[in-house]
Scaffold this active site. Structure first.
Site, PDB file in Angstrom:
ATOM      1  N   GLU A 268       0.822  -1.211   0.000  1.00 50.25           N
ATOM      2  CA  GLU A 268       0.000   0.000   0.000  1.00 50.25           C
ATOM      3  C   GLU A 268       0.858   1.263   0.000  1.00 50.25           C
ATOM      4  OE1 GLU A 268       1.496   0.386   3.836  1.00 50.25           O
ATOM      5  OE2 GLU A 268       0.757  -1.435   2.886  1.00 50.25           O
ATOM      6  N   ASP A 269       2.046   1.178   0.586  1.00 54.25           N
ATOM      7  CA  ASP A 269       2.931   2.336   0.640  1.00 54.25           C
ATOM      8  C   ASP A 269       3.337   2.792  -0.756  1.00 54.25           C
ATOM      9  OD1 ASP A 269       4.341   0.035   0.131  1.00 54.25           O
ATOM     10  OD2 ASP A 269       5.761   0.264   1.776  1.00 54.25           O
ATOM     11  N   ASN A 270       3.764   1.836  -1.565  1.00 53.64           N
ATOM     12  CA  ASN A 270       4.169   2.166  -2.932  1.00 53.64           C
ATOM     13  C   ASN A 270       2.996   2.663  -3.760  1.00 53.64           C
ATOM     14  OD1 ASN A 270       4.661   1.185  -5.961  1.00 53.64           O
ATOM     15  ND2 ASN A 270       6.647   1.551  -5.017  1.00 53.64           N
TER      16      ASN A 270
END
Length: 456
Positions: A268-270
């Site tokens: 989810e960060d990317n």
């Protein structure tokens, strides 16, 4: 009469073309590597104190620090305490756990008692919006946060006291000079690992490429261990990575926006970073601080399957780059270059390889020292070099292992990676059998919203 055509034909022969392409590729890799090395030297060897550290509270932007917790991570007390000791006049801390029996809760409560002057609280109970447990754990904190600027930082990370102030400097610059053409929507911190096997990957080759890509700023490249962004920006994106138009269509109104839209992704960060980049046409910036990631003891099996997980997720997000990845690795790149230099210039392969590996290792060590802020201690030098060599030898086998499957195990749960990096839960006991087997699954089922209260 045939000498000129024969000479021309020899210049266009496959070995000659291969040698030229190998030389060009090798020079390109060194350009990227030296750019990463230079960026590390310029950005991380000097970390000035921000003027925001001593500014009046009402004169700076408020920040909500969100820390999702699960279990007793290595160095957990010190990791969490590093956010309580930030030199910044206006912030709150929200610690969240999905389970009221979580072992991290006593640590969180002890720190809240130790720092009564810090505006901090605990939220217990998740809200399930997708298969990603970190997103589910963060949803309530995300909605209840007081401030628009959010600092999402993993429980396995510790940071220096001046990190927040320096990061806000980049996200909300106080002057209008030297500003980028596009507004900065996300500030991130390069991971810096303390486990020897991960040191040889995260703090050298990975950091070198990470710094170079972000210095060139041609594409989003973010690891989400420690990121600052605005909730108001995130509420405008949905993870489609399609540019946003000024007028919102009816179909767009049916889409999920904000953090919940990223619960279907494992990385989810990317995806959040990519959405801010592509959907809003905004940019990222790297702070001069690092996200210290204390791993503790890591087995060879843990290291291999962690790398496999990253590659399997990445290949469904950036397939072309993942396919080319082996050509960027030390052993394959140096082998291609050695053959090219032998064919074009007659340089002995053994001599080229000796010089190449020494230079490659020197650059990697220089990147490490830039991020660490000090030279590699002499008593750990050979341990580090041996881990570096093992990392280089394992790179290609790990890549092949990752490309042969789509299943990953994260925090004891098994997932299948789908198109564009989405994942779905799959059945199984979460135990790896066969080569490199040490995975254990502690809990099979995902428990939604175990409780619904805050601990203040």
């Amino acid at each position: 009469m045939n000498s000129q055509p024969e000479s021309h034909q020899s210049l266009l022969s496959f070995p000659f073309i291969f040698a030229i392409l190998g030389l060009v590729w090798y020079l390109f890799l060194w350009t990227v590597g030296l750019l990463g090395c230079r960026t590390g030297r310029r950005r991380y060897r000097m970390r000035p104190r921000s003027p925001l550290a001593t500014a009046p509270p009402n004169s700076v932007h408020g920040v909500s620090i969100l820390r999702p917790l699960k279990g007793l991570d290595a160095n957990l007390y010190e990791n969490l305490e590093s956010t309580f000791t930030q030199e910044y006049p206006n912030f709150e801390i929200i610690l969240s756990v999905a389970d009221e029996q979580d072992q991290a809760l006593p640590v969180a409560r002890e720190l809240i008692s130790k720092y009564p002057s810090i505006n901090s609280r605990i939220i217990i109970g998740e809200e399930v919006v997708g298969v990603n447990p970190k997103v589910n754990n963060l949803i309530r904190s995300y909605h209840e946060a007081t401030h628009d600027i959010l600092w999402v930082i993993d429980s396995g990370v510790s940071v220096a006291p001046g990190t927040l102030a320096r990061s806000v400097d980049l996200l909300e610059p106080s002057t209008q000079t030297n500003l980028p053409k596009r507004r900065v929507a996300l500030v991130h911190h390069v991971p810096f690992a303390s486990c020897s096997r991960r040191e040889a990957f995260l703090n050298t080759n990975h950091a070198k490429m990470y710094l170079a890509i972000n210095a060139a700023s041609i594409e989003s490249c973010v690891v989400g261990k420690s990121n600052l962004y605005r909730r108001s920006d995130l509420e405008r994106v949905n993870g489609s990575l399609k540019p946003r138009v000024h007028m919102v269509s009816e179909n767009d109104q049916d889409c999920t926006h904000g953090l919940a839209a990223f619960g279907k992704f494992l990385a989810e960060d990317n995806m959040i970073a990519s959405a801010l980049w592509h959907e809003l046409d905004l940019r990222h910036d790297l702070s001069c601080d690092v996200a210290h990631n204390v791993i503790g003891k890591m087995s060879l099996s843990d290291y291999v399957w962690r790398r496999v997980r990253w590659i399997r997720v990445r290949k469904h997000m950036v397939l072309a780059a993942t396919i080319l990845e082996p050509l960027t690795e030390n052993l394959i790149a140096s082998s291609i270059a050695a053959a090219s230099f032998r064919y074009l210039f007659g340089i002995p392969i053994w001599l080229f390889l000796v010089i190449h590996h020494a230079a490659w290792l020197w650059v990697d060590l220089d990147v490490y020292e830039s991020l660490a802020g000090h030279p590699l201690p002499a008593d750990r030098r050979w341990q580090f070099i041996s881990a570096w060599c093992l990392r280089e030898l394992l790179a290609l086998p790990i890549w092949f292992l990752a490309m042969l499957g789509n299943e990953v195990i994260w925090r004891g749960k098994k997932y299948e990676v789908l198109r564009a990096g989405e994942v779905k839960r799959t059945s199984g006991d979460g135990i790896r059998r066969g080569l490199f087997t040490r995975w254990r699954q502690k809990d099979i089922d995902y428990q939604p919203l175990l409780s619904n209260h805050s601990d203040t």
